[in-house]
Scaffold this motif. Sequence first.
Motif, PDB file in Angstrom:
ATOM      1  N   THR A 158      -9.186   8.987  13.470  1.00 60.37           N
ATOM      2  CA  THR A 158      -9.516   8.816  12.053  1.00 60.37           C
ATOM      3  C   THR A 158      -8.430   8.020  11.351  1.00 60.37           C
ATOM      4  OG1 THR A 158      -8.367  10.812  11.295  1.00 60.37           O
ATOM      5  CG2 THR A 158     -10.641  11.086  12.093  1.00 60.37           C
ATOM      6  N   TRP A 159      -8.744   7.553  10.147  1.00 58.28           N
ATOM      7  CA  TRP A 159      -7.789   6.765   9.367  1.00 58.28           C
ATOM      8  C   TRP A 159      -6.541   7.572   9.039  1.00 58.28           C
ATOM      9  CZ3 TRP A 159      -6.947   1.880   8.714  1.00 58.28           C
ATOM     10  CH2 TRP A 159      -6.153   1.423   7.646  1.00 58.28           C
ATOM     11  N   PRO A 217     -17.231  -5.058  -5.698  1.00 55.18           N
ATOM     12  CA  PRO A 217     -16.303  -3.917  -5.583  1.00 55.18           C
ATOM     13  C   PRO A 217     -16.181  -3.382  -4.160  1.00 55.18           C
ATOM     14  CG  PRO A 217     -17.753  -3.638  -7.479  1.00 55.18           C
ATOM     15  CD  PRO A 217     -18.252  -4.840  -6.726  1.00 55.18           C
ATOM     16  N   ARG A 218     -17.232  -3.525  -3.361  1.00 55.38           N
ATOM     17  CA  ARG A 218     -17.194  -3.037  -1.981  1.00 55.38           C
ATOM     18  C   ARG A 218     -16.237  -3.870  -1.121  1.00 55.38           C
ATOM     19  NH1 ARG A 218     -23.605  -3.195  -1.221  1.00 55.38           N
ATOM     20  NH2 ARG A 218     -23.176  -5.058  -2.456  1.00 55.38           N
ATOM     21  N   VAL A 219     -16.093  -5.152  -1.472  1.00 53.44           N
ATOM     22  CA  VAL A 219     -15.117  -5.991  -0.761  1.00 53.44           C
ATOM     23  C   VAL A 219     -13.706  -5.575  -1.163  1.00 53.44           C
ATOM     24  CG1 VAL A 219     -14.275  -8.336  -0.386  1.00 53.44           C
ATOM     25  CG2 VAL A 219     -16.740  -7.924  -0.598  1.00 53.44           C
ATOM     26  N   LYS A 220     -13.520  -5.329  -2.440  1.00 55.47           N
ATOM     27  CA  LYS A 220     -12.190  -4.917  -2.926  1.00 55.47           C
ATOM     28  C   LYS A 220     -11.760  -3.603  -2.280  1.00 55.47           C
ATOM     29  CE  LYS A 220      -9.351  -4.690  -7.053  1.00 55.47           C
ATOM     30  NZ  LYS A 220      -9.270  -4.910  -8.505  1.00 55.47           N
ATOM     31  N   LYS A 221     -12.732  -2.732  -2.030  1.00 51.51           N
ATOM     32  CA  LYS A 221     -12.429  -1.445  -1.399  1.00 51.51           C
ATOM     33  C   LYS A 221     -11.815  -1.644  -0.011  1.00 51.51           C
ATOM     34  CE  LYS A 221     -14.572   3.035  -0.407  1.00 51.51           C
ATOM     35  NZ  LYS A 221     -15.846   3.794  -0.367  1.00 51.51           N
ATOM     36  N   VAL A 222     -12.277  -2.669   0.700  1.00 58.18           N
ATOM     37  CA  VAL A 222     -11.731  -2.993   2.027  1.00 58.18           C
ATOM     38  C   VAL A 222     -10.235  -3.261   1.928  1.00 58.18           C
ATOM     39  CG1 VAL A 222     -11.742  -4.723   3.877  1.00 58.18           C
ATOM     40  CG2 VAL A 222     -13.908  -3.903   2.920  1.00 58.18           C
ATOM     41  N   PHE A 223      -9.865  -4.043   0.928  1.00 57.49           N
ATOM     42  CA  PHE A 223      -8.460  -4.424   0.762  1.00 57.49           C
ATOM     43  C   PHE A 223      -7.607  -3.249   0.289  1.00 57.49           C
ATOM     44  CE2 PHE A 223     -10.558  -8.494   0.846  1.00 57.49           C
ATOM     45  CZ  PHE A 223      -9.656  -9.312   1.505  1.00 57.49           C
ATOM     46  N   LYS A 227      -4.239  -2.443   2.002  1.00 58.49           N
ATOM     47  CA  LYS A 227      -3.037  -2.415   1.155  1.00 58.49           C
ATOM     48  C   LYS A 227      -2.139  -1.222   1.492  1.00 58.49           C
ATOM     49  CE  LYS A 227      -2.036  -3.494  -3.689  1.00 58.49           C
ATOM     50  NZ  LYS A 227      -2.653  -3.645  -5.029  1.00 58.49           N
ATOM     51  N   GLN A 228      -2.749  -0.114   1.926  1.00 53.63           N
ATOM     52  CA  GLN A 228      -1.951   1.055   2.297  1.00 53.63           C
ATOM     53  C   GLN A 228      -0.962   0.694   3.406  1.00 53.63           C
ATOM     54  OE1 GLN A 228      -4.377   4.553   3.235  1.00 53.63           O
ATOM     55  NE2 GLN A 228      -5.935   3.874   1.782  1.00 53.63           N
ATOM     56  N   LEU A 229      -1.418  -0.081   4.364  1.00 56.60           N
ATOM     57  CA  LEU A 229      -0.569  -0.467   5.494  1.00 56.60           C
ATOM     58  C   LEU A 229       0.484  -1.498   5.077  1.00 56.60           C
ATOM     59  CD1 LEU A 229      -3.397  -0.921   8.173  1.00 56.60           C
ATOM     60  CD2 LEU A 229      -2.090   1.154   7.650  1.00 56.60           C
ATOM     61  N   VAL A 230       0.052  -2.447   4.224  1.00 56.84           N
ATOM     62  CA  VAL A 230       0.961  -3.510   3.783  1.00 56.84           C
ATOM     63  C   VAL A 230       2.095  -2.926   2.949  1.00 56.84           C
ATOM     64  CG1 VAL A 230       1.164  -5.586   2.368  1.00 56.84           C
ATOM     65  CG2 VAL A 230      -0.831  -5.297   3.859  1.00 56.84           C
ATOM     66  N   PHE A 384      -2.847 -12.392   1.189  1.00 54.55           N
ATOM     67  CA  PHE A 384      -2.874 -10.997   0.726  1.00 54.55           C
ATOM     68  C   PHE A 384      -1.835 -10.157   1.463  1.00 54.55           C
ATOM     69  CE2 PHE A 384      -4.330  -6.754   1.967  1.00 54.55           C
ATOM     70  CZ  PHE A 384      -4.255  -6.113   0.736  1.00 54.55           C
ATOM     71  N   MET A 385      -1.698 -10.372   2.780  1.00 53.82           N
ATOM     72  CA  MET A 385      -0.741  -9.580   3.549  1.00 53.82           C
ATOM     73  C   MET A 385       0.697  -9.842   3.117  1.00 53.82           C
ATOM     74  SD  MET A 385      -2.270  -9.591   7.453  1.00 53.82           S
ATOM     75  CE  MET A 385      -1.080  -8.352   7.984  1.00 53.82           C
ATOM     76  N   ILE A 386       0.944 -11.039   2.590  1.00 51.37           N
ATOM     77  CA  ILE A 386       2.301 -11.383   2.131  1.00 51.37           C
ATOM     78  C   ILE A 386       2.494 -11.041   0.653  1.00 51.37           C
ATOM     79  CG2 ILE A 386       3.955 -13.274   1.862  1.00 51.37           C
ATOM     80  CD1 ILE A 386       2.487 -14.693   4.191  1.00 51.37           C
ATOM     81  N   TYR A 387       1.428 -11.272  -0.132  1.00 51.65           N
ATOM     82  CA  TYR A 387       1.489 -11.029  -1.582  1.00 51.65           C
ATOM     83  C   TYR A 387       0.314 -10.157  -2.022  1.00 51.65           C
ATOM     84  CZ  TYR A 387       4.479 -15.196  -1.225  1.00 51.65           C
ATOM     85  OH  TYR A 387       5.450 -16.106  -0.875  1.00 51.65           O
ATOM     86  N   PRO A 388       0.332  -8.865  -1.694  1.00 50.57           N
ATOM     87  CA  PRO A 388      -0.808  -7.998  -2.021  1.00 50.57           C
ATOM     88  C   PRO A 388      -1.098  -7.904  -3.520  1.00 50.57           C
ATOM     89  CG  PRO A 388       1.094  -6.696  -1.300  1.00 50.57           C
ATOM     90  CD  PRO A 388       1.408  -8.122  -1.008  1.00 50.57           C
TER      91      PRO A 388
END
Length: 409
Positions: A158-159, A217-223, A227-230, A384-388
């Motif tokens: 799980t996540w 909004p569903r795409v933003k949810k992916v990020f 973002k938690q990992l970044v 995004f990975m560099i500048y979230p």
Amino acid sequence: MKYRVLLVISLVLLSLFVLAKEKIVVNSYISDPVPRIVFAELVQMFEKEHPEYDVVVNTFPHEDFKTLLRTWLNSDEAPDVVTWFAGERMRYFASKGLLASLDDIFAPETFEDYFPAAFRSACEYDGKIYFIPQSWYWWGVYYRKSVFEKYGITPPKTWDEFLKVCETLKENGITPITIGTKYLWPAAGWFDYLDLRVNGIEFHTELTAGEIPYIDPRVKKVFEYWKQLVEKGYFLENHSSYTWQEAAAFLFRGEAGMYLIGQFIKDVAPASVKDDLDFFRFPVIDPNVGLFEETPIDGFMVPAKAKNKEGAKVFMKYIARKDVQEYFAKKLGRLAANKNVEPPDEHARKGLQMILESDGVTQFYDRDTNPEMATVGMNGFVEFMIYPERLDQILENLEKERQRIFGGQ
């Protein structure tokens, strides 16, 4: 004197035979050392079976090949065979009339006699086959068994479990996740899997087809999950300066704990760690969403402007054969596209089982969407990975590009 004359005649006849050979030019991106050697062996086997042909293989670095292919396909000096990817990447060229159809190479049999029926949609355009698949592979989260054992880590399902693994590794001075984004595409693997786990395959397919706005909004949810990992610093530092192979070295040395990557990572793994590598399925985020996986298919195409189409088709029929595909798969630990070939080892059997137990599969972001959108999208993912903190701006830019490229669907 008599023998000398006979020798001269023999040499003349031999030279005429050599000159009479038909040339088949193959432009290939199979540039990693081990696969390149195995492919060269397949070519030698073909020439032995077909002495009337001389196969010339031109090998290019993967990223250079991607850039050059469009030029070759439009050229009057086009090669006879090219390596490439199934799915949208192939369909893009087929739709522009740049590829030769290959249905006739199977006669009197059919495509389905060689390959799974599920592969047809990834290999055809407008009802005709333009792509001969050679092998396919799964993606997974790769790790070193000895490292996980050392720190008492069990592969997460799980996540939340995945986040705990990342934290355990970081606490022990190990970079939790390695990645090399110098050539962008490894970041797309993260986008694909997070989207598949958060929103499912139907949404993902519609998004890559240009039918869903990137500001949804569903795409933003992916990020938000990404973002938690970044923000926790779980990814390799300065990843944009590393190729995928260079990033893999951190995993091989035990300096990084995990790598979301395709099975081809074993092609570049040192012999000393190859058997220590294992993988687990990308963790579940929403248990109500099915388990969907990435299974890119690699293979060959014949340019419409190829000079030796008939020779190319003979080569393609050879490539499709069970024994030839089995040779390639066994040497590299891949899964052959030919449905009659058994998995070559336990590692491949595990990968196949994971795919068989999945609820559906996709190719990969840069193979499933328009090539121009893929470039824009992957640049956005790495940014995004560099500048979230730029996420909203990145998504707005991707949406503008989507409307431009897909005509505002």
